[in-house]
Structures are given as structure tokens and as C-alpha cells.
Design a protein around this motif. Structure first.
Motif, PDB file in Angstrom:
ATOM      1  N   PHE A 113      -8.241  -1.533 -31.366  1.00 13.91           N
ATOM      2  CA  PHE A 113      -7.191  -1.681 -30.351  1.00 13.91           C
ATOM      3  C   PHE A 113      -5.765  -2.345 -31.125  1.00 13.91           C
ATOM      4  O   PHE A 113      -6.090  -3.616 -31.750  1.00 13.91           O
ATOM      5  CB  PHE A 113      -7.448  -2.956 -29.416  1.00 13.91           C
ATOM      6  N   PHE A 153       7.691  -6.401 -21.672  1.00 13.19           N
ATOM      7  CA  PHE A 153       6.821  -5.240 -22.144  1.00 13.19           C
ATOM      8  C   PHE A 153       5.956  -4.478 -21.131  1.00 13.19           C
ATOM      9  O   PHE A 153       5.937  -5.029 -19.931  1.00 13.19           O
ATOM     10  CB  PHE A 153       6.160  -5.581 -23.416  1.00 13.19           C
ATOM     11  N   GLY A 166       2.315  -1.700 -20.691  1.00 12.74           N
ATOM     12  CA  GLY A 166       1.282  -1.050 -21.397  1.00 12.74           C
ATOM     13  C   GLY A 166       0.664  -0.146 -20.482  1.00 12.74           C
ATOM     14  O   GLY A 166       0.465  -0.128 -19.245  1.00 12.74           O
ATOM     15  N   TYR A 197      -2.577   4.338 -26.457  1.00 11.81           N
ATOM     16  CA  TYR A 197      -1.964   3.318 -25.773  1.00 11.81           C
ATOM     17  C   TYR A 197      -0.502   3.321 -25.849  1.00 11.81           C
ATOM     18  O   TYR A 197      -0.276   3.253 -27.223  1.00 11.81           O
ATOM     19  CB  TYR A 197      -2.716   2.068 -26.200  1.00 11.81           C
ATOM     20  N   ARG A 206       2.937   1.220 -25.713  1.00 13.87           N
ATOM     21  CA  ARG A 206       3.743   0.071 -25.473  1.00 13.87           C
ATOM     22  C   ARG A 206       5.446  -0.117 -25.667  1.00 13.87           C
ATOM     23  O   ARG A 206       5.946  -0.105 -26.513  1.00 13.87           O
ATOM     24  CB  ARG A 206       3.240  -0.933 -26.698  1.00 13.87           C
ATOM     25  N   TYR A 213     -11.296  -2.094 -25.616  1.00 11.94           N
ATOM     26  CA  TYR A 213     -10.691  -3.553 -25.738  1.00 11.94           C
ATOM     27  C   TYR A 213     -11.655  -4.624 -26.207  1.00 11.94           C
ATOM     28  O   TYR A 213     -11.249  -5.140 -27.153  1.00 11.94           O
ATOM     29  CB  TYR A 213      -9.763  -3.821 -24.610  1.00 11.94           C
ATOM     30  N   LYS A 268       6.135  -9.029 -16.841  1.00 16.86           N
ATOM     31  CA  LYS A 268       5.214  -8.881 -17.895  1.00 16.86           C
ATOM     32  C   LYS A 268       6.280  -9.330 -19.184  1.00 16.86           C
ATOM     33  O   LYS A 268       6.819  -8.275 -19.633  1.00 16.86           O
ATOM     34  CB  LYS A 268       4.656  -7.424 -17.874  1.00 16.86           C
ATOM     35  N   GLY A 282      -5.204 -11.122 -19.652  1.00 13.23           N
ATOM     36  CA  GLY A 282      -4.534  -9.885 -19.873  1.00 13.23           C
ATOM     37  C   GLY A 282      -5.239  -9.037 -18.728  1.00 13.23           C
ATOM     38  O   GLY A 282      -5.250  -7.640 -19.214  1.00 13.23           O
ATOM     39  N   GLY A 301      -7.702  -3.688 -16.064  1.00  9.95           N
ATOM     40  CA  GLY A 301      -6.407  -3.514 -16.651  1.00  9.95           C
ATOM     41  C   GLY A 301      -6.256  -2.153 -17.351  1.00  9.95           C
ATOM     42  O   GLY A 301      -7.372  -1.691 -17.752  1.00  9.95           O
ATOM     43  N   THR A 302      -5.172  -1.896 -18.020  1.00  8.39           N
ATOM     44  CA  THR A 302      -4.920  -0.760 -18.795  1.00  8.39           C
ATOM     45  C   THR A 302      -5.824  -0.892 -20.046  1.00  8.39           C
ATOM     46  O   THR A 302      -6.632   0.215 -20.469  1.00  8.39           O
ATOM     47  CB  THR A 302      -3.416  -0.347 -19.139  1.00  8.39           C
ATOM     48  N   ALA A 303      -5.740  -2.033 -20.592  1.00  3.46           N
ATOM     49  CA  ALA A 303      -6.653  -2.048 -22.019  1.00  3.46           C
ATOM     50  C   ALA A 303      -7.923  -2.144 -21.500  1.00  3.46           C
ATOM     51  O   ALA A 303      -8.683  -1.463 -22.320  1.00  3.46           O
ATOM     52  CB  ALA A 303      -5.930  -3.387 -22.733  1.00  3.46           C
TER      53      ALA A 303
HETATM   54  C1  COI Z   1      -2.771  -3.834 -20.901  1.00  5.33           C
HETATM   55  O1  COI Z   1      -3.808  -4.133 -20.323  1.00  5.33           O
HETATM   56  O2  COI Z   1      -1.874  -3.053 -21.122  1.00  5.33           O
HETATM   57  C2  COI Z   1      -2.272  -5.465 -21.426  1.00  5.33           C
HETATM   58  O3  COI Z   1      -1.058  -5.302 -21.741  1.00  5.33           O
HETATM   59  C3  COI Z   1      -3.033  -6.162 -21.710  1.00  5.33           C
HETATM   60  C4  COI Z   1      -3.111  -6.814 -23.114  1.00  5.33           C
HETATM   61  C5  COI Z   1      -4.221  -7.890 -23.208  1.00  5.33           C
HETATM   62  C6  COI Z   1      -3.388  -5.896 -24.165  1.00  5.33           C
END
Ligand code: COI
Ligand code: PLP
Length: 365
Positions: free
Chosen positions: A32, A78, A80, A144, A146, A176, A204, A243, A310-312
């Protein structure tokens, strides 16, 4: 109003991209956020000119003056999000407009300029198109993305910067959470909180994550994968993980997740799962849930599952909860059935295996 921009991205292709064979090897087991694609997107901002110099260019280090504002006062935000491979070899984004809107909300809270939604979405689309060979096709993996923005004026005055750099980098990712356990164990932080009313909990921004690291390190020391935070006022209400957002599943078939009162991040996965769960006939409540109640309900069997999302993390079962004052197992401590159904429902849409009834996909090619 999201202030549409007519700025067009200049494309500068990498003269020496990673060779196909090496890329394929990297894509086998990317982890990751360790492996990055060949390009990045950047846009400059200055108070006089607005947004300018949008481009896709070879990924390369930045050079900053030591007095650059972000290095001192953490004026940074940021996002994600992920690009998913589709069964026909195409690719899609998932609700990029929602990330664009959240980015604007975060910018507003951090006294930064609001990037027009179309510039945000175009930056991500253009980057994924040029680096499309980097989208993994193995199950459970994705590219992914960012997007982030930093204050770039070189001055130590405590004020919002008049200049910013917006950038998007891309990293192929697998799961993740490392390890093959069907559920994670989480640590209840009683010493640290993540966000207070009036703070930046629903933005965020990097600062939120920096402030959560000591609690996360404690969780790891205690043998847990993630920390769960309680509210900063009563130290009682479950808010979210470091997260990820959190959901609870009850024996009566209903679901519950903490409400968006300003101290937790409004997750796009959270919002999507509320919709999907309701589509599947579940009752979903957005209501506060106390840590003592969680423990009592897990022990009585009223609560049968809990999961992080969550996304990750996508959707990950929580099997055990530990803390100085708490220790309990949820259900049999393994993967939950309802959790699995929701995870599959979400991934099937994101990977183009199920119809996209809500218009969430933004197909790239
Ligand atoms: C996401 O899930 O996109 C995040 O920003 C969480 C982070 C812990 C990687
Ligand atoms: N909560 C926090 C603190 C997060 O960092 C994330 C990840 O982005 C989430 C929740 C989930 O948000 P999303 O589903 O939009 O990825």
C-alpha cells in the motif's frame, strides 16, 4: 457553485517510463503506497492569477525553500480515491465528484483556495489515462489516487499562503491491512482524541493524521491493527478509526453508524454503504453509539458484527476490541455475514460486475 475552470492540462510524457516487465512484477504485490506510477498531475495557484499551469508530467521530487509555509504550519489537505479495472479491460473512477467536493470543503476549513470541481476530476482522469497500464487487475487491487494541496509561500508569517501547489500521484495497491486474518482488532484510545467540536475533524488535512499517530502507535504496541477514537467532550461516543469510518450490525438486522456532527470525516464509502444497505432492505441509523453500550451489546449478542470502511480499507470486519477499560469479541471474532454482503455489493459495482444503479462510476476508457 463550484467555479468551473477552462484550464487545459499540458501533457509531458515521461522519457524513461518503468519497463513493462518491471512494472508487471511490481503490480504482483504492490503493498500500500510504496510503488508509484510514472507521472503526476500538478496545478499552481497564486492569489493574483488563480489556477494556472495545469499539467501531467514525469513524477519527480519537488524542491522547496526551508521557509515554505506547509513545512511549518501544516497548511495541507488531501484526498484518497481509486481507479478500478473493469471486466472488459476498461477502467473507472468511483464518485470522483464526491472527492472533489470534499476537497473543496477541506480547503475552505484550512483557509485555502477552492479548486474547481472539474479541474480536480480532470486532473485525476488525465493521470489515470496516461498511467493506465499501472491499474492492477488482480482481485481486490486498484490504482489508489492521492490528490493533495500544499501552501508554498516561503515566509514564516502565520497567515494563509497566497500561493499553493496542487498535485496528484498514483500508486497501485492491494489490501490495506496486511495479514490474512478475516477480521481486525482495534484499540480504544482513552488518552488521545482525534477531533474536537469546532476543530478540523471533518476536513481531510494532514494535521489530523499527524495528531493520530501516537494513538495509532499505541494500538500497534497493544497488538491491534487500528485505533478507534471516542468523542473529545464526553469521551464516550464512538467516532471513527484513524483512517476509516465504523458501522455496527445488530441481531435484529439493523445497522448503525455515528452521525456526521463535524468531528468525523464524511466518508464516501460510508455514504455509499448507507445507500447500498438501504437498497438491500436494511434499516440504517446515523446515531451516536457509546463505547460501554458497544461492549454490553457485543457481550449480550444484541450486536453481531462491526466493520471499518474507507477507500483504503474497503470494508473490513472488526473481530475484537481492546482498551485499558475494555476487552470484547464481536460475534465469533471472524468475518461478519452482513459485512461480507455489503463489501461484495460495493466491490461488484466498483469493479463493473454489478449494475451501477446510482450513477457512481465515471468510466475512463
Ligand atoms: C483512504 O482511505 O483513502 C485514506 O486516506 C486513509 C488512509 C489511512 C490511507
Ligand atoms: N475517516 C478517516 C479519518 C479517513 O482517513 C478515511 C479515509 O479516507 C475515511 C474515514 C473514509 O473515507 P472514504 O470512504 O471517503 O475513503
Amino acid at each position: 457553485m463550484n467555479g468551473r475552470s477552462t484550464e487545459v492540462f499540458q501533457i509531458e510524457k515521461h522519457p524513461n517510463p518503468v519497463e513493462a516487465e518491471k512494472r508487471e512484477t511490481l503490480l504482483q504485490n504492490p503493498g500500500f503506497g510504496r510503488v508509484f506510477t510514472d507521472h503526476m498531475a500538478t496545478i499552481q495557484y497564486s492569489e493574483g492569477r488563480g489556477w494556472y499551469d495545469a499539467k501531467i508530467c514525469p513524477r519527480a521530487p519537488f524542491s522547496f525553500d526551508p521557509a515554505t509555509l506547509v513545512l511549518h504550519y501544516a497548511q495541507e489537505i488531501f484526498e484518497g480515491m481509486k481507479a478500478y479495472r473493469l471486466p472488459d479491460g476498461g477502467a473507472t473512477l468511483f464518485r470522483p465528484d464526491a472527492n472533489a467536493r470534499r476537497f473543496r470543503n477541506s480547503a475552505d476549513r484550512l483557509a485555502m483556495p477552492l479548486l474547481p470541481e472539474n479541474l480536480f476530476v480532470d486532473s485525476v482522469r488525465e493521470l489515470v489515462r496516461i498511467d493506465k497500464e499501472w491499474i492492477p487487475s488482480t482481485d481486490g487491487s486498484a490504482l489508489y489516487l492521492r490528490p493533495f494541496m500544499v501552501a508554498t509561500e516561503a515566509v514564516l508569517g502565520m497567515k494563509p499562503s497566497p500561493e499553493y501547489l496542487y498535485c496528484v500521484v498514483a500508486t497501485p495497491v492491494g489490501a490495506y491491512f496486511k495479514g490474512s486474518a478475516p477480521a481486525v482488532t482495534i484499540w480504544v484510545s482513552d488518552q488521545f482524541t482525534r477531533a474536537a467540536p469546532g476543530g478540523t475533524g471533518d476536513a481531510k488535512c494532514g494535521g489530523n493524521y499527524a495528531a493520530s499517530l501516537a494513538a495509532q502507535a499505541e494500538a500497534i504496541r497493544e497488538g491491534c491493527e487500528q485505533v478507534v477514537f471516542l468523542d473529545a467532550v464526553e469521551r464516550r461516543w464512538v467516532e471513527e478509526l484513524g483512517g476509516m469510518n465504523v458501522f455496527f450490525v445488530f441481531a435484529d438486522g439493523s445497522l448503525q453508524t455515528p452521525p456526521l456532527t463535524g468531528t468525523i470525516l464524511p466518508g464516501i464509502t460510508r455514504a455509499s454503504l448507507i445507500t447500498l444497505a438501504r437498497d438491500l432492505g436494511f434499516v440504517v441509523r446515523e446515531e451516536p453509539y457509546a463505547i460501554d453500550q458497544w461492549e454490553a451489546d457485543a457481550k449480550s449478542g444484541r450486536l453481531v458484527e462491526a466493520f471499518a470502511c474507507g477507500t483504503a480499507a474497503v470494508v473490513t470486519s472488526i473481530g475484537r476490541v481492546k482498551g485499558r477499560k475494555h476487552e470484547f469479541t464481536i460475534g465469533d471474532g471472524g468475518a461478519g455475514q452482513v459485512t461480507g454482503r455489503l463489501r461484495t455489493a460495493l466491490l461488484d459495482i466498483q469493479n463493473g460486475r454489478a449494475p451501477d444503479h446510482h450513477g457512481w462510476l465515471d468510466r475512463l476508457f
